[in-house]
Design a protein around this motif. Structure first.
Motif, PDB file in Angstrom:
ATOM      1  N   LEU A  72      33.349  26.574  38.647  1.00  0.00           N
ATOM      2  CA  LEU A  72      33.522  27.735  37.752  1.00  0.00           C
ATOM      3  C   LEU A  72      34.105  28.948  38.494  1.00  0.00           C
ATOM      4  CD1 LEU A  72      30.516  27.851  35.256  1.00  0.00           C
ATOM      5  CD2 LEU A  72      32.906  27.408  34.808  1.00  0.00           C
ATOM      6  N   GLY A  73      34.382  28.771  39.770  1.00  0.00           N
ATOM      7  CA  GLY A  73      34.990  29.870  40.532  1.00  0.00           C
ATOM      8  C   GLY A  73      33.978  30.744  41.262  1.00  0.00           C
ATOM      9  N   LYS A  74      32.839  30.183  41.627  1.00  0.00           N
ATOM     10  CA  LYS A  74      31.793  30.971  42.307  1.00  0.00           C
ATOM     11  C   LYS A  74      32.275  31.419  43.689  1.00  0.00           C
ATOM     12  CE  LYS A  74      28.900  27.492  41.892  1.00  0.00           C
ATOM     13  NZ  LYS A  74      29.589  26.515  41.041  1.00  0.00           N
ATOM     14  N   SER A  75      32.766  30.455  44.461  1.00  0.00           N
ATOM     15  CA  SER A  75      33.194  30.790  45.826  1.00  0.00           C
ATOM     16  C   SER A  75      34.374  31.764  45.781  1.00  0.00           C
ATOM     17  CB  SER A  75      33.601  29.530  46.579  1.00  0.00           C
ATOM     18  OG  SER A  75      32.559  28.607  46.537  1.00  0.00           O
ATOM     19  N   THR A  76      35.293  31.511  44.862  1.00  0.00           N
ATOM     20  CA  THR A  76      36.467  32.391  44.769  1.00  0.00           C
ATOM     21  C   THR A  76      36.029  33.814  44.445  1.00  0.00           C
ATOM     22  OG1 THR A  76      37.653  30.490  43.878  1.00  0.00           O
ATOM     23  CG2 THR A  76      38.734  32.617  43.678  1.00  0.00           C
ATOM     24  N   LEU A  77      35.054  33.951  43.543  1.00  0.00           N
ATOM     25  CA  LEU A  77      34.613  35.298  43.157  1.00  0.00           C
ATOM     26  C   LEU A  77      33.951  36.006  44.339  1.00  0.00           C
ATOM     27  CD1 LEU A  77      34.503  37.145  40.584  1.00  0.00           C
ATOM     28  CD2 LEU A  77      32.077  36.668  40.628  1.00  0.00           C
ATOM     29  N   VAL A  92      30.264  18.837  47.729  1.00  0.00           N
ATOM     30  CA  VAL A  92      30.322  17.511  47.078  1.00  0.00           C
ATOM     31  C   VAL A  92      29.538  17.573  45.764  1.00  0.00           C
ATOM     32  CG1 VAL A  92      30.699  16.050  49.081  1.00  0.00           C
ATOM     33  CG2 VAL A  92      28.387  16.770  48.530  1.00  0.00           C
ATOM     34  N   HIS A  93      30.000  16.814  44.788  1.00  0.00           N
ATOM     35  CA  HIS A  93      29.383  16.941  43.469  1.00  0.00           C
ATOM     36  C   HIS A  93      28.896  15.622  42.883  1.00  0.00           C
ATOM     37  CE1 HIS A  93      30.257  21.116  43.274  1.00  0.00           C
ATOM     38  NE2 HIS A  93      31.477  20.870  43.695  1.00  0.00           N
ATOM     39  N   ASN A  94      28.556  14.701  43.781  1.00  0.00           N
ATOM     40  CA  ASN A  94      28.063  13.415  43.263  1.00  0.00           C
ATOM     41  C   ASN A  94      26.635  13.161  43.726  1.00  0.00           C
ATOM     42  OD1 ASN A  94      28.709  13.192  45.880  1.00  0.00           O
ATOM     43  ND2 ASN A  94      30.073  11.445  45.692  1.00  0.00           N
ATOM     44  N   ALA A 203      32.762  33.220  33.624  1.00  0.00           N
ATOM     45  CA  ALA A 203      33.693  32.856  34.691  1.00  0.00           C
ATOM     46  C   ALA A 203      35.063  32.519  34.116  1.00  0.00           C
ATOM     47  CB  ALA A 203      33.134  31.658  35.443  1.00  0.00           C
ATOM     48  N   LYS A 204      36.065  32.603  34.954  1.00  0.00           N
ATOM     49  CA  LYS A 204      37.454  32.233  34.604  1.00  0.00           C
ATOM     50  C   LYS A 204      37.857  32.837  33.256  1.00  0.00           C
ATOM     51  CE  LYS A 204      37.607  27.959  37.246  1.00  0.00           C
ATOM     52  NZ  LYS A 204      37.911  26.534  37.279  1.00  0.00           N
ATOM     53  N   ALA A 205      37.600  34.124  33.137  1.00  0.00           N
ATOM     54  CA  ALA A 205      37.796  34.789  31.849  1.00  0.00           C
ATOM     55  C   ALA A 205      39.265  34.828  31.434  1.00  0.00           C
ATOM     56  CB  ALA A 205      37.233  36.197  31.904  1.00  0.00           C
ATOM     57  N   ASP A 206      40.170  34.445  32.354  1.00  0.00           N
ATOM     58  CA  ASP A 206      41.594  34.418  31.981  1.00  0.00           C
ATOM     59  C   ASP A 206      41.919  33.231  31.078  1.00  0.00           C
ATOM     60  OD1 ASP A 206      40.892  32.834  34.137  1.00  0.00           O
ATOM     61  OD2 ASP A 206      42.904  32.823  34.997  1.00  0.00           O
ATOM     62  N   SER A 207      40.914  32.323  30.917  1.00  0.00           N
ATOM     63  CA  SER A 207      41.213  31.162  30.081  1.00  0.00           C
ATOM     64  C   SER A 207      40.713  31.344  28.650  1.00  0.00           C
ATOM     65  CB  SER A 207      40.598  29.899  30.698  1.00  0.00           C
ATOM     66  OG  SER A 207      39.218  30.093  30.841  1.00  0.00           O
ATOM     67  N   VAL A 257      37.564  37.417  36.633  1.00  0.00           N
ATOM     68  CA  VAL A 257      38.597  36.518  37.149  1.00  0.00           C
ATOM     69  C   VAL A 257      38.568  36.686  38.660  1.00  0.00           C
ATOM     70  CG1 VAL A 257      41.092  36.088  37.233  1.00  0.00           C
ATOM     71  CG2 VAL A 257      40.023  36.744  35.083  1.00  0.00           C
ATOM     72  N   GLY A 258      38.646  35.603  39.361  1.00  0.00           N
ATOM     73  CA  GLY A 258      38.646  35.701  40.824  1.00  0.00           C
ATOM     74  C   GLY A 258      39.929  35.155  41.388  1.00  0.00           C
ATOM     75  N   SER A 259      40.366  35.745  42.472  1.00  0.00           N
ATOM     76  CA  SER A 259      41.538  35.211  43.170  1.00  0.00           C
ATOM     77  C   SER A 259      41.626  35.828  44.557  1.00  0.00           C
ATOM     78  CB  SER A 259      42.801  35.538  42.386  1.00  0.00           C
ATOM     79  OG  SER A 259      43.915  35.142  43.132  1.00  0.00           O
TER      80      SER A 259
HETATM   81  P1  GTP Z   1      31.946  24.514  43.603  1.00  0.00           P
HETATM   82  O1  GTP Z   1      31.458  25.288  44.753  1.00  0.00           O
HETATM   83  O2  GTP Z   1      32.634  23.266  43.994  1.00  0.00           O
HETATM   84  O3  GTP Z   1      30.931  24.311  42.539  1.00  0.00           O
HETATM   85  O4  GTP Z   1      33.107  25.349  42.907  1.00  0.00           O
HETATM   86  P2  GTP Z   1      33.147  26.913  42.734  1.00  0.00           P
HETATM   87  O5  GTP Z   1      32.380  27.311  41.541  1.00  0.00           O
HETATM   88  O6  GTP Z   1      32.857  27.586  43.997  1.00  0.00           O
HETATM   89  O7  GTP Z   1      34.684  27.110  42.343  1.00  0.00           O
HETATM   90  P3  GTP Z   1      35.853  27.524  43.305  1.00  0.00           P
HETATM   91  O8  GTP Z   1      35.783  28.951  43.674  1.00  0.00           O
HETATM   92  O9  GTP Z   1      35.969  26.544  44.410  1.00  0.00           O
HETATM   93  O10 GTP Z   1      37.078  27.369  42.315  1.00  0.00           O
HETATM   94  C1  GTP Z   1      37.389  26.169  41.689  1.00  0.00           C
HETATM   95  C2  GTP Z   1      38.823  26.231  41.135  1.00  0.00           C
HETATM   96  O11 GTP Z   1      38.913  27.231  40.121  1.00  0.00           O
HETATM   97  C3  GTP Z   1      39.838  26.631  42.180  1.00  0.00           C
HETATM   98  O12 GTP Z   1      41.008  25.901  41.957  1.00  0.00           O
HETATM   99  C4  GTP Z   1      40.085  28.098  41.919  1.00  0.00           C
HETATM  100  O13 GTP Z   1      41.377  28.515  42.291  1.00  0.00           O
HETATM  101  C5  GTP Z   1      39.918  28.172  40.427  1.00  0.00           C
HETATM  102  N1  GTP Z   1      39.479  29.495  40.007  1.00  0.00           N
HETATM  103  C6  GTP Z   1      38.632  30.305  40.647  1.00  0.00           C
HETATM  104  N2  GTP Z   1      38.453  31.431  39.949  1.00  0.00           N
HETATM  105  C7  GTP Z   1      39.224  31.321  38.847  1.00  0.00           C
HETATM  106  C8  GTP Z   1      39.475  32.178  37.742  1.00  0.00           C
HETATM  107  O14 GTP Z   1      38.956  33.260  37.622  1.00  0.00           O
HETATM  108  N3  GTP Z   1      40.333  31.717  36.784  1.00  0.00           N
HETATM  109  C9  GTP Z   1      40.939  30.509  36.869  1.00  0.00           C
HETATM  110  N4  GTP Z   1      41.764  30.164  35.902  1.00  0.00           N
HETATM  111  N5  GTP Z   1      40.740  29.690  37.893  1.00  0.00           N
HETATM  112  C10 GTP Z   1      39.887  30.092  38.869  1.00  0.00           C
END
Ligand code: GTP
Ligand code: MG
Length: 448
Positions: A72-77, A92-94, A203-207, A257-259
């Motif tokens: 859901l983009g936790k790490s990215t945020l 890992v997710h299994n 999360a990922k509010a751009d979608s 939105v994270g990036s």
């Molecule tokens: P796990 O740790 O594996 O559970 O994943 P996570 O929740 O940490 O997600 P992560 O940050 O690894 O992002 C997963 C994918 O989503 C990556 O390809 C990111 O680039 C993408 N992503 C992250 N944030 C956003 C966002 O705000 N919007 C969209 N569209 N994609 C995003």
């Protein structure tokens, strides 16, 4: 002694409640007080500065728990929030269950040091049966409270340099479905709300489109209210932040939105996500609530989140735990009950129970000994009976054998007698036989 004007002294002394000193001031005034000029700073208004300096020296710690389904983009945020790259590979997710992964980082901004812990619920929502998904998260939060409580209960406490691992905020990531909360989300938030400050975020509010997002936010909030889930409310009691916090409460849940990607927009490099149809700017308030979240979480309410953790959530854990251990503040008549009294009452109760147990065990032991004794006696009697039986059997057998032997001896003797008689007869017969032969020989010779 500070050179202070008399009026200042009066204010100072009266507020400190010293009636003796107030009388002295009144006497000085009536005598025509001296007019002293203020050559330096009086002092205690520098207390906040002293506190700030001390806190800056010690550094701060802040622990964030990220809960949300995979990807859901936790790490990215987190990377976007703190403008750095924390984690390496995706988790890992299994796995059969949810496990908690905690990473510690030391950050510095100007001269302020921050010990940051980012705790992740790895594998959350990956299982087919999601009933127990919240368990390991709750256990982790409780374990941090327990560690703090144990430190507090120690005789030699080192709380001033204790590494506080209690979770200050839980960012709950909601999938941008546009429909409603999943039951997994509701159950987990309900289980966590009395243990941690929850800030729900979409999360990922751009979608999700702008209109849908607004409806989705309203739906989420109404579902949280109707299910009695208590989320963290930005405090409005401090007037300096009351307005901004009040406004921000109305924006919950934040749609983020994270990036970590930087794109040139105009002549500035900005964090954004680029799509074939356009660019989503992370820090643009028209595009998402990332800036609002960052403002609320880091700039305005970080200290309140820490305080709430200590005064509300930890306090609740501590109270329940101590009550569970039998400590209470009042006796049955609602009179104050000191720790010493509680300890003594508990000790007496324990000793009473111990004595009761001891007595029970003693009685049990005596009963067992008696039982064993009667069992042994029974066995002894059985052995004796068996011995007597065998002895009698043996005697009968012996008698039978002796009788048999006697009859055999008699038979042998009779046999021997018969034998001797037969031998005698045989020898007599032989003698008469040989005499007749001689007689016949003689007769034959005479004949010739
Ligand atoms: P796990 O740790 O594996 O559970 O994943 P996570 O929740 O940490 O997600 P992560 O940050 O690894 O992002 C997963 C994918 O989503 C990556 O390809 C990111 O680039 C993408 N992503 C992250 N944030 C956003 C966002 O705000 N919007 C969209 N569209 N994609 C995003
Ligand atoms: Mg991750």
């Amino acid at each position: 002694m500070y050179p202070v004007p008399v009026a200042g002294v009066r204010e100072l002394l009266v507020t400190s409640g010293s009636t003796m000193a107030a009388a002295e001031v009144a006497r000085q005034m009536s005598e025509g007080a001296r007019n002293l000029s203020l050559s330096g700073h009086v002092g205690f208004d520098s207390m906040p500065d002293q506190l700030v300096n001390k806190s800056v020296c010690q550094g701060f710690c802040f622990n964030i728990l990220c809960v949300g389904e995979t990807g859901l983009g936790k790490s990215t945020l987190m990377d976007t929030l703190f403008n750095t790259r924390f984690e390496g590979d995706p988790a890992v997710h299994n796995q059969p269950g949810v496990h908690i992964k905690s990473n510690n980082y030391e950050l510095q901004e100007s001269n302020v040091r921050l010990k940051l812990s980012i705790v992740n619920s790895v594998g959350f929502g990956d299982q087919i049966n999601k009933e127990e998904s919240y368990k390991s998260i709750v256990e982790f939060i409780d374990a941090q409270f327990e560690a703090y409580l144990q430190e507090e209960l120690k005789i030699k406490r080192t709380l001033h340099n204790y590494h506080d691992s209690r979770i200050h905020v839980c960012l709950y990531f909601i999938a941008p479905t546009g429909h409603s909360l999943k039951s997994l989300d509701l159950v987990t938030m309900k289980k966590l709300d009395s243990k941690v400050n929850i800030i729900p975020i979409i999360a990922k509010a751009d979608s999700i489109s702008k209109n849908e997002l607004q409806k989705f936010k309203i739906k989420i909030m109404s579902e949280l209210v109707s299910n009695g889930v208590q989320i963290y409310q930005f405090p409005t009691d401090d007037e300096t932040v009351a307005e901004i916090n009040g406004t921000m409460n109305a924006h919950l849940p934040f749609a983020v939105v994270g990036s970590t990607e930087e794109i040139k927009i105009g002549n500035k490099m900005m964090k954004a996500r680029q799509y074939p149809w356009g660019t989503v700017q992370v820090e643009n308030e028209n595009h998402c609530d990332f800036v609002k979240l960052r403002e609320m979480l880091i700039r305005v309410n970080m200290e309140d989140l820490r305080e709430q953790t200590h005064t509300r959530h930890y306090e609740l854990y501590r109270r329940c735990k101590l009550e569970e251990m039998g400590f209470k503040d009042t006796d049955p008549d609602n009179k104050p009950f000191s720790l010493q009294e509680t300890y003594e009452a508990k000790r007496n109760e324990f000793l009473g129970e111990l004595q009761k147990k001891e007595e029970e065990m003693r009685q049990m032991f005596v009963m067992r000994v008696k039982e064993k004794e009667s069992e042994l006696k029974e066995a002894e009697k059985e052995l004796h009976d068996k011995f007597d039986r065998l002895k009698k059997l043996h005697q009968d057998e012996k008698k039978k054998l002796e009788d048999k032997k006697k009859s055999l001896d008699d038979e042998i003797n009779a046999f021997k007698q018969r034998k001797t008689a037969a031998e005698l007869l045989q020898s007599q017969a032989q003698q008469s036989g040989s005499q007749q032969t001689l007689k016949r020989e003689k007769e034959r010779k005479n004949f010739f």
